[in-house]
Write a protein that holds these residues in place. Structure first.
Motif, PDB file in Angstrom:
ATOM      1  N   ARG A   1     -21.788  39.794  44.005  1.00  0.00           N
ATOM      2  CA  ARG A   1     -22.403  39.832  43.106  1.00  0.00           C
ATOM      3  C   ARG A   1     -23.067  41.153  43.573  1.00  0.00           C
ATOM      4  O   ARG A   1     -23.895  42.138  42.530  1.00  0.00           O
ATOM      5  CB  ARG A   1     -24.218  39.151  43.701  1.00  0.00           C
ATOM      6  CG  ARG A   1     -24.265  38.601  42.044  1.00  0.00           C
ATOM      7  CD  ARG A   1     -25.416  37.921  42.103  1.00  0.00           C
ATOM      8  NE  ARG A   1     -25.951  37.343  43.768  1.00  0.00           N
ATOM      9  CZ  ARG A   1     -26.586  36.015  44.057  1.00  0.00           C
ATOM     10  NH1 ARG A   1     -25.878  34.826  43.813  1.00  0.00           N
ATOM     11  NH2 ARG A   1     -26.410  35.997  45.298  1.00  0.00           N
ATOM     12  N   ASP A   2     -23.376  41.528  44.826  1.00  0.00           N
ATOM     13  CA  ASP A   2     -23.880  42.822  44.726  1.00  0.00           C
ATOM     14  C   ASP A   2     -23.499  44.659  44.273  1.00  0.00           C
ATOM     15  O   ASP A   2     -23.463  45.195  43.724  1.00  0.00           O
ATOM     16  CB  ASP A   2     -23.973  43.282  46.312  1.00  0.00           C
ATOM     17  CG  ASP A   2     -25.283  42.581  46.795  1.00  0.00           C
ATOM     18  OD1 ASP A   2     -26.043  42.036  46.341  1.00  0.00           O
ATOM     19  OD2 ASP A   2     -25.354  42.584  48.316  1.00  0.00           O
ATOM     20  N   ARG A   3     -21.363  44.126  44.866  1.00  0.00           N
ATOM     21  CA  ARG A   3     -20.829  44.597  44.057  1.00  0.00           C
ATOM     22  C   ARG A   3     -20.818  44.903  42.604  1.00  0.00           C
ATOM     23  O   ARG A   3     -20.958  46.797  42.191  1.00  0.00           O
ATOM     24  CB  ARG A   3     -19.399  45.090  44.358  1.00  0.00           C
ATOM     25  CG  ARG A   3     -18.488  46.279  44.603  1.00  0.00           C
ATOM     26  CD  ARG A   3     -17.352  45.888  44.753  1.00  0.00           C
ATOM     27  NE  ARG A   3     -17.226  44.522  46.805  1.00  0.00           N
ATOM     28  CZ  ARG A   3     -16.466  43.896  46.298  1.00  0.00           C
ATOM     29  NH1 ARG A   3     -15.161  43.419  45.817  1.00  0.00           N
ATOM     30  NH2 ARG A   3     -15.882  43.272  47.384  1.00  0.00           N
ATOM     31  N   SER A   4     -21.192  43.789  42.002  1.00  0.00           N
ATOM     32  CA  SER A   4     -20.459  43.779  40.532  1.00  0.00           C
ATOM     33  C   SER A   4     -21.854  44.079  40.029  1.00  0.00           C
ATOM     34  O   SER A   4     -22.330  45.186  38.746  1.00  0.00           O
ATOM     35  CB  SER A   4     -20.329  42.804  39.650  1.00  0.00           C
ATOM     36  OG  SER A   4     -21.126  41.827  40.409  1.00  0.00           O
ATOM     37  N   PHE A   5     -23.147  44.824  41.145  1.00  0.00           N
ATOM     38  CA  PHE A   5     -24.497  44.766  40.320  1.00  0.00           C
ATOM     39  C   PHE A   5     -24.288  46.170  40.466  1.00  0.00           C
ATOM     40  O   PHE A   5     -24.609  46.883  38.888  1.00  0.00           O
ATOM     41  CB  PHE A   5     -25.469  43.817  41.418  1.00  0.00           C
ATOM     42  CG  PHE A   5     -27.259  44.564  40.797  1.00  0.00           C
ATOM     43  CD1 PHE A   5     -27.740  43.824  39.636  1.00  0.00           C
ATOM     44  CD2 PHE A   5     -27.572  45.532  41.651  1.00  0.00           C
ATOM     45  CE1 PHE A   5     -28.430  44.345  38.899  1.00  0.00           C
ATOM     46  CE2 PHE A   5     -29.188  45.797  42.020  1.00  0.00           C
ATOM     47  CZ  PHE A   5     -29.878  45.855  39.653  1.00  0.00           C
ATOM     48  N   SER A   6     -24.573  46.769  41.751  1.00  0.00           N
ATOM     49  CA  SER A   6     -24.218  48.021  41.316  1.00  0.00           C
ATOM     50  C   SER A   6     -22.858  48.927  39.838  1.00  0.00           C
ATOM     51  O   SER A   6     -23.475  49.785  39.942  1.00  0.00           O
ATOM     52  CB  SER A   6     -23.749  48.839  42.360  1.00  0.00           C
ATOM     53  OG  SER A   6     -22.618  48.240  42.864  1.00  0.00           O
ATOM     54  N   LYS A   7     -22.105  48.075  40.063  1.00  0.00           N
ATOM     55  CA  LYS A   7     -20.882  48.828  38.933  1.00  0.00           C
ATOM     56  C   LYS A   7     -21.967  48.851  37.298  1.00  0.00           C
ATOM     57  O   LYS A   7     -21.733  48.983  36.455  1.00  0.00           O
ATOM     58  CB  LYS A   7     -19.753  47.553  39.069  1.00  0.00           C
ATOM     59  CG  LYS A   7     -18.925  48.555  38.435  1.00  0.00           C
ATOM     60  CD  LYS A   7     -17.427  47.113  38.014  1.00  0.00           C
ATOM     61  CE  LYS A   7     -16.238  47.824  36.942  1.00  0.00           C
ATOM     62  NZ  LYS A   7     -15.332  47.255  37.379  1.00  0.00           N
ATOM     63  N   ALA A   8     -22.157  47.370  37.672  1.00  0.00           N
ATOM     64  CA  ALA A   8     -23.306  46.885  35.920  1.00  0.00           C
ATOM     65  C   ALA A   8     -24.600  48.199  36.033  1.00  0.00           C
ATOM     66  O   ALA A   8     -24.067  48.253  34.623  1.00  0.00           O
ATOM     67  CB  ALA A   8     -23.602  45.359  36.206  1.00  0.00           C
ATOM     68  N   ARG A   9     -24.893  48.046  36.898  1.00  0.00           N
ATOM     69  CA  ARG A   9     -26.117  49.844  37.182  1.00  0.00           C
ATOM     70  C   ARG A   9     -25.134  50.978  36.773  1.00  0.00           C
ATOM     71  O   ARG A   9     -25.681  51.842  35.650  1.00  0.00           O
ATOM     72  CB  ARG A   9     -26.592  49.519  38.239  1.00  0.00           C
ATOM     73  CG  ARG A   9     -28.020  49.978  38.232  1.00  0.00           C
ATOM     74  CD  ARG A   9     -28.888  49.723  39.255  1.00  0.00           C
ATOM     75  NE  ARG A   9     -28.420  50.069  40.514  1.00  0.00           N
ATOM     76  CZ  ARG A   9     -28.382  49.864  41.597  1.00  0.00           C
ATOM     77  NH1 ARG A   9     -30.050  49.697  41.625  1.00  0.00           N
ATOM     78  NH2 ARG A   9     -27.742  50.238  42.755  1.00  0.00           N
ATOM     79  N   ALA A  10     -24.366  51.344  37.382  1.00  0.00           N
ATOM     80  CA  ALA A  10     -23.390  52.663  36.632  1.00  0.00           C
ATOM     81  C   ALA A  10     -23.216  52.197  35.027  1.00  0.00           C
ATOM     82  O   ALA A  10     -23.572  53.115  34.429  1.00  0.00           O
ATOM     83  CB  ALA A  10     -22.488  52.730  37.821  1.00  0.00           C
ATOM     84  N   VAL A  11     -22.565  51.466  35.017  1.00  0.00           N
ATOM     85  CA  VAL A  11     -22.459  51.352  33.257  1.00  0.00           C
ATOM     86  C   VAL A  11     -23.775  51.429  32.637  1.00  0.00           C
ATOM     87  O   VAL A  11     -24.235  52.239  31.476  1.00  0.00           O
ATOM     88  CB  VAL A  11     -21.710  50.183  33.234  1.00  0.00           C
ATOM     89  CG1 VAL A  11     -21.782  49.823  31.650  1.00  0.00           C
ATOM     90  CG2 VAL A  11     -20.229  49.985  33.904  1.00  0.00           C
ATOM     91  N   ALA A  12     -24.689  50.735  33.262  1.00  0.00           N
ATOM     92  CA  ALA A  12     -26.010  51.006  32.279  1.00  0.00           C
ATOM     93  C   ALA A  12     -26.715  52.295  31.774  1.00  0.00           C
ATOM     94  O   ALA A  12     -26.589  52.229  31.142  1.00  0.00           O
ATOM     95  CB  ALA A  12     -26.835  49.229  32.487  1.00  0.00           C
ATOM     96  N   MET A  13     -26.393  53.048  33.411  1.00  0.00           N
ATOM     97  CA  MET A  13     -26.705  53.982  33.414  1.00  0.00           C
ATOM     98  C   MET A  13     -25.687  55.097  32.283  1.00  0.00           C
ATOM     99  O   MET A  13     -26.691  56.143  30.973  1.00  0.00           O
ATOM    100  CB  MET A  13     -26.683  54.460  34.637  1.00  0.00           C
ATOM    101  CG  MET A  13     -27.640  54.188  35.603  1.00  0.00           C
ATOM    102  SD  MET A  13     -28.438  54.812  37.321  1.00  0.00           S
ATOM    103  CE  MET A  13     -28.538  56.430  37.148  1.00  0.00           C
ATOM    104  N   ASN A  14     -24.759  55.286  32.697  1.00  0.00           N
ATOM    105  CA  ASN A  14     -23.905  56.107  31.507  1.00  0.00           C
ATOM    106  C   ASN A  14     -24.368  55.337  30.404  1.00  0.00           C
ATOM    107  O   ASN A  14     -23.859  55.923  29.554  1.00  0.00           O
ATOM    108  CB  ASN A  14     -22.034  54.909  31.772  1.00  0.00           C
ATOM    109  CG  ASN A  14     -21.837  56.277  33.107  1.00  0.00           C
ATOM    110  OD1 ASN A  14     -22.080  57.210  33.230  1.00  0.00           O
ATOM    111  ND2 ASN A  14     -20.884  56.030  33.958  1.00  0.00           N
ATOM    112  N   THR A  15     -24.620  54.709  29.934  1.00  0.00           N
ATOM    113  CA  THR A  15     -24.621  54.366  28.120  1.00  0.00           C
ATOM    114  C   THR A  15     -26.026  54.493  27.999  1.00  0.00           C
ATOM    115  O   THR A  15     -25.614  55.276  27.306  1.00  0.00           O
ATOM    116  CB  THR A  15     -25.107  52.792  28.556  1.00  0.00           C
ATOM    117  OG1 THR A  15     -23.698  51.838  28.936  1.00  0.00           O
ATOM    118  CG2 THR A  15     -24.595  51.813  26.408  1.00  0.00           C
TER     119      THR A  15
END
Ligand SMILES: [Zn+2]
Length: 84
Positions: free
Chosen positions: A50-64
């Protein structure tokens, strides 16, 4: 208590829920009880994943967001150009 991953059949959101035996949770997004249980995951590895996918999701969100800001700036530039 096991943690289950559920998918809401009503709004398609996915969420993890700690549930007691025979306890049916409801969707945190739309409160529907029409859920599909995906799989059971042991608590320890679940947290890591969950932590890993959370930071990944956050990175994607920031890029978006960056792309959106860029598109917005571009739009404003063109707008000013066309209307001056
Ligand atoms: Zn839902």
């Amino acid at each position: 208590m096991p943690i289950y991953l559920y998918k809401c059949k009503n709004c398609e959101s996915e969420f993890e829920k700690l549930v007691r035996l025979n306890d049916t949770p409801d969707c945190p997004a739309c409160e529907s009880r029409d859920l599909e249980r995906q799989f059971t995951a042991p608590a320890i590895s679940t947290k890591k994943t969950r932590d890993r996918s959370f930071s990944k999701a956050r990175a994607v969100a920031m890029n978006t967001k960056k792309e959106k800001d860029h598109a917005q700036a571009e739009y404003e530039r063109n707008y000013i150009k066309d209307h001056s």
